[in-house]
Scaffold this motif. Structure first.
Motif, PDB file in Angstrom:
ATOM      1  N   ARG A 230      -9.594  -1.428  -9.298  1.00 21.42           N
ATOM      2  CA  ARG A 230     -10.404  -0.169  -9.227  1.00 21.42           C
ATOM      3  C   ARG A 230      -9.578   0.915  -9.961  1.00 21.42           C
ATOM      4  O   ARG A 230      -8.243   1.241  -9.787  1.00 21.42           O
TER       5      ARG A 230
ATOM      6  N   VAL B  92      -1.737  -1.216  -3.958  1.00 20.93           N
ATOM      7  CA  VAL B  92      -2.825  -0.144  -3.666  1.00 20.93           C
ATOM      8  C   VAL B  92      -1.796   1.134  -4.023  1.00 20.93           C
ATOM      9  O   VAL B  92      -0.949   1.524  -3.293  1.00 20.93           O
TER      10      VAL B  92
ATOM     11  N   SER C 218      -0.415   4.011  -1.156  1.00 23.93           N
ATOM     12  CA  SER C 218      -1.444   5.228  -1.695  1.00 23.93           C
ATOM     13  C   SER C 218      -1.120   6.448  -0.978  1.00 23.93           C
ATOM     14  O   SER C 218      -0.461   6.642   0.135  1.00 23.93           O
TER      15      SER C 218
ATOM     16  N   TRP D 204     -16.106   1.065  -9.742  1.00 23.76           N
ATOM     17  CA  TRP D 204     -14.633   0.820  -9.876  1.00 23.76           C
ATOM     18  C   TRP D 204     -14.144   1.591 -11.021  1.00 23.76           C
ATOM     19  O   TRP D 204     -12.872   1.802 -11.227  1.00 23.76           O
TER      20      TRP D 204
ATOM     21  N   SER E  54      -3.498   4.165  -5.091  1.00 13.38           N
ATOM     22  CA  SER E  54      -4.434   5.203  -5.297  1.00 13.38           C
ATOM     23  C   SER E  54      -3.880   6.665  -4.640  1.00 13.38           C
ATOM     24  O   SER E  54      -3.090   6.605  -3.693  1.00 13.38           O
TER      25      SER E  54
ATOM     26  N   LYS F 162      -1.616  -7.827  -3.709  1.00 10.64           N
ATOM     27  CA  LYS F 162      -2.666  -6.655  -3.785  1.00 10.64           C
ATOM     28  C   LYS F 162      -1.724  -5.307  -3.691  1.00 10.64           C
ATOM     29  O   LYS F 162      -0.856  -5.104  -2.762  1.00 10.64           O
TER      30      LYS F 162
ATOM     31  N   ASP G 296       0.822  -1.017  -0.047  1.00 15.88           N
ATOM     32  CA  ASP G 296       0.027  -0.104   0.048  1.00 15.88           C
ATOM     33  C   ASP G 296       0.702   1.294  -0.074  1.00 15.88           C
ATOM     34  O   ASP G 296       1.627   1.614   1.092  1.00 15.88           O
TER      35      ASP G 296
ATOM     36  N   ASP H  24      -5.397  -1.529  -7.180  1.00 16.62           N
ATOM     37  CA  ASP H  24      -6.038  -0.314  -6.976  1.00 16.62           C
ATOM     38  C   ASP H  24      -5.168   0.970  -7.481  1.00 16.62           C
ATOM     39  O   ASP H  24      -4.099   1.400  -6.730  1.00 16.62           O
TER      40      ASP H  24
ATOM     41  N   GLU I  39      -9.915  -8.150  -8.662  1.00 16.54           N
ATOM     42  CA  GLU I  39     -10.326  -6.925  -8.192  1.00 16.54           C
ATOM     43  C   GLU I  39      -9.624  -5.846  -8.782  1.00 16.54           C
ATOM     44  O   GLU I  39      -8.306  -5.919  -8.675  1.00 16.54           O
TER      45      GLU I  39
ATOM     46  N   SER J 209      -6.961   3.860  -8.286  1.00 21.83           N
ATOM     47  CA  SER J 209      -7.934   4.746  -8.404  1.00 21.83           C
ATOM     48  C   SER J 209      -7.185   6.261  -8.052  1.00 21.83           C
ATOM     49  O   SER J 209      -6.149   6.320  -7.332  1.00 21.83           O
TER      50      SER J 209
END
Length: 210
Positions: free
Chosen positions: A78, A32, A11, A113, A34, A30, A9, A55, A76, A57
């Motif tokens: 995003r 991330v 983000s 999404w 964002s 995973k 992560d 992700d 998944e 996003s």
């Protein structure tokens, strides 16, 4: 930001591009990214073969690389609040990609999404039919580019996707047994079209020049 149990992560760290040290973390499941300032994803993202969730996003991404189709473990995705106007046809290869049903709509899927993008391909009305139909549509468009024929029948399609009229290479188009009630006048721009099948829809009238 942080790392834990296969999660990376980063983000809100202000990064403008995906760092090479992250791309080398093949164990990540995973990722991330964002709330950064990322404008593009590098082709090397295809090396992250364990990813099940991505992700990106709230960035400034205007297009996705075709290699995203190689991330077949993705479940998944995003993409909301970027500047995407289209999805690459290679996303048809994301066989595990899924998104939930819209709890407020009986037959439609939640496309949060992808919200906040000027998406025109596939049209949001296609996206709302779910990941399976979105994959199928992208796959059929890719086939259409090769063969000149596009078939998208029995898919509960609620409208004629306007972007199809830009596919001047099509010689055959089959949209039979959907829920289409109108055909845009711009269909007359499809000058190569020799076969156009709309049986089983509820169209009142066709464009005058068709």
């Amino acid at each position: 930001g942080g790392y834990a149990l296969g999660v990376c992560d980063v983000s809100g760290t202000g990064m403008g591009s995906l760092r090479s040290d992250i791309l080398r973390m093949g164990w990540i499941t995973k990722l991330v990214l964002s709330y950064n300032r990322i404008t593009t994803l590098p082709d090397d993202v295809s090396d992250m073969t364990q990813l099940t969730a991505l992700d990106v996003s709230h960035n400034m991404i205007s297009s996705l690389p075709s290699v995203i189709g190689s991330l077949t473990t993705i479940r998944e995705l995003r993409l909301e609040y970027n500047t995407l106007d289209s999805l690459p046809k290679e996303m048809a290869k994301l066989v595990n990609w899924q998104y939930p049903r819209d709890p407020k709509a009986k037959h439609l899927f939640d496309i949060s999404w992808a919200e906040g993008n000027p998406m025109s391909f596939p049209h949001p009305q296609v996206l709302q039919l779910g990941a399976n139909h979105t994959r199928s549509f992208l796959r059929q468009v890719a086939i259409g580019e090769e063969t000149g024929a596009l078939e998208f029948e029995h898919r509960e399609l609620p409208l004629f996707p306007d972007q199809l009229t830009d596919f001047h290479f099509l010689t055959s188009l089959n949209l039979s047994y959907n829920k289409i009630d109108r055909v845009p006048p711009s269909v007359t721009n499809m000058v190569q079209l020799r076969s156009f099948v709309l049986a089983g829809n509820s169209i009142d009238r066709l464009p005058a020049r068709l």
